[in-house]
Each structure stands twice: as C-alpha cells, then as structure tokens.
Design an enzyme around this catalytic site. Structure first.
Site, PDB file in Angstrom:
ATOM      1  N   GLY A  93       0.838  -1.418   0.185  1.00 26.56           N
ATOM      2  CA  GLY A  93       0.037  -0.074  -0.029  1.00 26.56           C
ATOM      3  C   GLY A  93       0.914   1.185   0.062  1.00 26.56           C
ATOM      4  O   GLY A  93       2.101   1.183  -0.401  1.00 26.56           O
ATOM      5  N   ALA A  94       0.189   2.381   0.431  1.00 28.80           N
ATOM      6  CA  ALA A  94       0.690   3.849   0.146  1.00 28.80           C
ATOM      7  C   ALA A  94       1.434   3.777  -1.121  1.00 28.80           C
ATOM      8  O   ALA A  94       2.443   4.239  -1.309  1.00 28.80           O
ATOM      9  CB  ALA A  94       1.860   3.989   1.268  1.00 28.80           C
ATOM     10  N   LEU A  95       0.182   3.668  -2.038  1.00 30.63           N
ATOM     11  CA  LEU A  95       0.627   3.654  -3.472  1.00 30.63           C
ATOM     12  C   LEU A  95       1.360   4.745  -4.135  1.00 30.63           C
ATOM     13  O   LEU A  95       0.587   6.069  -3.887  1.00 30.63           O
ATOM     14  CB  LEU A  95      -0.507   2.868  -4.225  1.00 30.63           C
ATOM     15  CG  LEU A  95      -1.185   1.525  -3.825  1.00 30.63           C
ATOM     16  CD1 LEU A  95      -2.205   1.310  -4.767  1.00 30.63           C
ATOM     17  CD2 LEU A  95       0.197   0.512  -3.643  1.00 30.63           C
ATOM     18  N   HIS A 112       4.275   1.453  -8.281  1.00 29.06           N
ATOM     19  CA  HIS A 112       3.047   0.481  -7.982  1.00 29.06           C
ATOM     20  C   HIS A 112       2.171   0.639  -9.251  1.00 29.06           C
ATOM     21  O   HIS A 112       1.788  -0.317  -9.860  1.00 29.06           O
ATOM     22  CB  HIS A 112       2.397   0.694  -6.715  1.00 29.06           C
ATOM     23  CG  HIS A 112       3.168   0.602  -5.523  1.00 29.06           C
ATOM     24  ND1 HIS A 112       3.272   1.763  -4.665  1.00 29.06           N
ATOM     25  CD2 HIS A 112       3.741  -0.340  -4.976  1.00 29.06           C
ATOM     26  CE1 HIS A 112       3.737   1.326  -3.425  1.00 29.06           C
ATOM     27  NE2 HIS A 112       4.408  -0.046  -3.665  1.00 29.06           N
ATOM     28  N   GLN A 163      11.916  -3.570 -10.086  1.00 29.00           N
ATOM     29  CA  GLN A 163      13.181  -3.642 -10.067  1.00 29.00           C
ATOM     30  C   GLN A 163      13.919  -2.705  -8.852  1.00 29.00           C
ATOM     31  O   GLN A 163      14.987  -3.125  -8.319  1.00 29.00           O
ATOM     32  CB  GLN A 163      14.086  -3.180 -11.329  1.00 29.00           C
ATOM     33  CG  GLN A 163      15.467  -3.448 -11.605  1.00 29.00           C
ATOM     34  CD  GLN A 163      16.137  -2.472 -12.240  1.00 29.00           C
ATOM     35  OE1 GLN A 163      15.755  -2.290 -13.563  1.00 29.00           O
ATOM     36  NE2 GLN A 163      17.164  -1.642 -12.011  1.00 29.00           N
ATOM     37  N   LYS A 164      13.106  -1.664  -8.594  1.00 26.75           N
ATOM     38  CA  LYS A 164      13.436  -1.032  -7.285  1.00 26.75           C
ATOM     39  C   LYS A 164      13.969  -2.045  -6.161  1.00 26.75           C
ATOM     40  O   LYS A 164      14.887  -1.621  -5.524  1.00 26.75           O
ATOM     41  CB  LYS A 164      12.269  -0.286  -6.922  1.00 26.75           C
ATOM     42  CG  LYS A 164      12.225   0.204  -5.319  1.00 26.75           C
ATOM     43  CD  LYS A 164      13.113   1.366  -5.196  1.00 26.75           C
ATOM     44  CE  LYS A 164      12.883   2.101  -3.819  1.00 26.75           C
ATOM     45  NZ  LYS A 164      12.854   1.025  -2.793  1.00 26.75           N
ATOM     46  N   ASP A 165      13.200  -3.144  -5.752  1.00 21.67           N
ATOM     47  CA  ASP A 165      13.724  -4.149  -4.838  1.00 21.67           C
ATOM     48  C   ASP A 165      14.383  -5.126  -5.511  1.00 21.67           C
ATOM     49  O   ASP A 165      13.960  -6.221  -5.635  1.00 21.67           O
ATOM     50  CB  ASP A 165      12.576  -4.559  -4.135  1.00 21.67           C
ATOM     51  CG  ASP A 165      11.928  -3.427  -3.377  1.00 21.67           C
ATOM     52  OD1 ASP A 165      12.399  -2.934  -2.588  1.00 21.67           O
ATOM     53  OD2 ASP A 165      10.728  -2.919  -3.947  1.00 21.67           O
TER      54      ASP A 165
HETATM   55  P1  AMP Z   1       6.054  -2.452  -1.859  1.00 22.89           P
HETATM   56  O1  AMP Z   1       4.487  -1.792  -1.416  1.00 22.89           O
HETATM   57  O2  AMP Z   1       7.080  -1.534  -1.442  1.00 22.89           O
HETATM   58  O3  AMP Z   1       6.105  -3.784  -1.159  1.00 22.89           O
HETATM   59  O4  AMP Z   1       6.006  -2.640  -3.201  1.00 22.89           O
HETATM   60  C1  AMP Z   1       5.375  -3.300  -4.172  1.00 22.89           C
HETATM   61  C2  AMP Z   1       5.827  -3.626  -5.441  1.00 22.89           C
HETATM   62  O5  AMP Z   1       6.005  -2.288  -6.088  1.00 22.89           O
HETATM   63  C3  AMP Z   1       7.354  -4.303  -5.359  1.00 22.89           C
HETATM   64  O6  AMP Z   1       7.438  -5.336  -6.383  1.00 22.89           O
HETATM   65  C4  AMP Z   1       8.124  -3.229  -5.515  1.00 22.89           C
HETATM   66  O7  AMP Z   1       9.428  -3.334  -6.013  1.00 22.89           O
HETATM   67  C5  AMP Z   1       7.438  -2.363  -6.510  1.00 22.89           C
HETATM   68  N1  AMP Z   1       7.845  -0.855  -6.295  1.00 22.89           N
HETATM   69  C6  AMP Z   1       8.122  -0.109  -5.434  1.00 22.89           C
HETATM   70  N2  AMP Z   1       8.651   1.137  -5.874  1.00 22.89           N
HETATM   71  C7  AMP Z   1       8.752   1.102  -7.213  1.00 22.89           C
HETATM   72  C8  AMP Z   1       9.288   1.754  -8.031  1.00 22.89           C
HETATM   73  N3  AMP Z   1       9.728   3.199  -7.774  1.00 22.89           N
HETATM   74  N4  AMP Z   1       9.233   1.608  -9.434  1.00 22.89           N
HETATM   75  C9  AMP Z   1       8.760   0.428  -9.841  1.00 22.89           C
HETATM   76  N5  AMP Z   1       8.199  -0.611  -9.047  1.00 22.89           N
HETATM   77  C10 AMP Z   1       8.304  -0.294  -7.461  1.00 22.89           C
END
Ligand code: AMP
Length: 280
Positions: A31-33, A37, A149-151
């Site tokens: 979340g906190a999209l 995302h 790819q960020k992670d």
């Molecule tokens: P999170 O909510 O942080 O667990 O992220 C959920 C998904 O969104 C994961 O696959 C992250 O790698 C992806 N994500 C987070 N930030 C970015 C970004 N800046 N660009 C692309 N994908 C992202």
C-alpha cells in the site's frame, strides 16, 4: 473494482474467472501506492484479462519494529488510485487471512541470497517476504507476477522462491523498471516520511548510481565504490552499503565479465532507502 477481504471468497472468484479463460496478472504491495506501483498495475492490466493488486503490510518481513509501526497507511487514497488506473480486483486481507490459525511458517532455502546486502542488514526479512508471497500465491492462481526492479534483491529472492515451490512452469515473473521522481529519487512509500530538504539530499542516491554506470569502464570497481561512499557520506547519509555485485548471485563483483548491478542502502533522518541500477 471488486474488493475482497477473505482468502476463500477471493480464491473462488478467481477460479471462476480462470475457467472463463481469463489470465490473471498479480501485483503484491504494502500500500501507500505511488506511480511505481501503478506502473505495475498498468502492466498487469495490459497483459492479462484480469488484474489484481494486494495490499498487506506484512509484519513478518519487518526486522525493525519501529519501521513497521511507522509504515504509511493511505488506504482510501490507494483505492481511488487503483480505480483510476482500472485495476479489476483488490485483495485487502487482515492478518488472520494470511497467517491463519494453523498456519505453519515455512523456511525457504535462499542460500547466500539472504545473507548478502539487505539480508545482512535485515535478518529474517527475506524469509518474511517469501512467507507472504508464497501464501498469496496459494490464494491467487496468477499467470503473471509483477515486481519492481526497485527491490532488486527481492526480485532475485522471489525468482528463487518460484523455483523452490515449482511454480515456474505456471507463473511468469516480470521485473518492471524503477519509476523515479523528477530529481531521480526512486519512488518509495517511505519517501512520504522525508522532509523536502531530505528529499532533495536523497537525489544523491540515484546520482551516485548513475555516476557508477557512467564510469564503469574508466575506474576500477574498488575506486568506484570508494568514491561513491564519499559522495553519499558528504550528503549526510548513514550508509549501509554501496556495492557492485553480480546481477544473479548478488556476490561482490570481481570483474566486468559478468552481469552487474550497483546497489545502495542508506538512511537519512531515520528513513532507510534502497536503490539500484543495472550496469550490464
Ligand atoms: P511495496 O509496496 O514497497 O512492497 O512494493 C510493491 C511492489 O512495487 C514491489 O514489487 C516493488 O518493487 C514495486 N515498487 C516499489 N517502488 C517502485 C518503483 N519506484 N518503481 C517500480 N516498482 C516499484
């Protein structure tokens, strides 16, 4: 958009959709999209008959309790954004839908992948990530899984999870590019906790990564890392690592004759940020 809160109802609905021939594209999130995302949701929409996003702040992947407590929650806004990009289904489980009463935490053999870099600084983090993704994939019969790819290390870990759980023949993993702010800062839910000044300083992370890429052929790997550490520290970062690593194993790179990725983890004002760039 249909919102499901229970695993059973969601599973039944998705099985029906699959019988009707729909391919399912799945984007797991906490979340906190933001636009990072949403780029994944757009991709899932374009490449599948049905797109599904999950929002679940997974307690087992937080090695630092304060990070868990401070993790931003913006559910109303998230729902609005998902509707605006045309997401078909949102899965919004409570903790007991994921970690139900008889749930037995599995241990995943991630080898060195959970010891290096993030694994070293966040013990147990990737086991938690695997637990939640494994459970979500039990509930959601996805054809395509979209990660950012960020992670980068998380992507390698999930790739391994899919091999370990023998899902690779049914499920395709897509790793989508990192979406950045105008100043180059990788978008992250944690950026919400930065002051405008800290956000400005945080552009040093991507600038350092771009510097490494631009100078890869000109300086030794050791020099590149030393200069990068200086750059980051001069901007007031508390640095966990600047690493140039093998793109598959994430072990420290020793030559240019391998797939290479540069990765940084650093904190500013108590907010820990990560970013990376593929070098070759
Ligand atoms: P999170 O909510 O942080 O667990 O992220 C959920 C998904 O969104 C994961 O696959 C992250 O790698 C992806 N994500 C987070 N930030 C970015 C970004 N800046 N660009 C692309 N994908 C992202």
């Amino acid at each position: 958009m249909i919102i499901f809160k229970t695993a059973n109802e969601l599973s039944n609905y998705l099985q029906q959709q699959k019988k009707r021939g729909k391919r399912i594209g799945f984007v797991p999130t906490m979340g906190a999209l933001h636009n990072g995302h949403l780029s994944l949701i757009n991709r899932a929409n374009n490449e599948n008959g049905l797109s599904i996003c999950s929002i679940f702040i997974n307690p087992t992947q937080f090695n630092n309790p304060a990070d868990f407590t401070h993790y931003p929650v913006t559910i109303e806004k998230d729902i609005e954004q998902l509707i605006a990009v045309g997401c078909n289904v949102l899965f919004l489980p409570c903790r007991s839908e994921i970690y139900y009463e008889q749930y037995k935490a599995k241990q995943f053999n991630l080898g060195r992948l959970e010891e290096v870099l993030e694994g070293h600084y966040r013990p147990g983090h990737f086991q938690g990530v695997c637990q939640v993704v494994d459970r979500l994939l039990e509930i959601i019969p996805a054809d395509n899984l979209y990660l950012g790819q960020k992670d980068y290390q998380q992507c390698m870990v999930i790739k391994r999870l899919l091999q370990l759980s023998q899902r690779t023949s049914k499920l395709q993993l897509t790793i989508a590019p990192t979406i950045r702010e105008e100043n180059g800062l990788a978008m992250s839910s944690r950026n919400m906790r930065l002051t405008p000044e800290q956000k400005k300083s945080a552009e040093a992370i991507s600038q350092t990564l771009f510097y490494i890429k631009a100078n890869l052929q000109l300086q030794s790997l050791t020099t590149l890392k030393t200069v990068s550490v200086q750059k980051m520290q001069s901007k007031g970062f508390q640095l966990d690592y600047v690493e140039i690593a093998d793109g598959d194993t994430l072990e420290t790179a020793t030559s240019l004759q391998q797939p290479l990725v540069a990765l940084i983890a650093a904190s500013i004002g108590g907010v820990r940020l990560i970013d990376n760039i593929i070098l070759k």
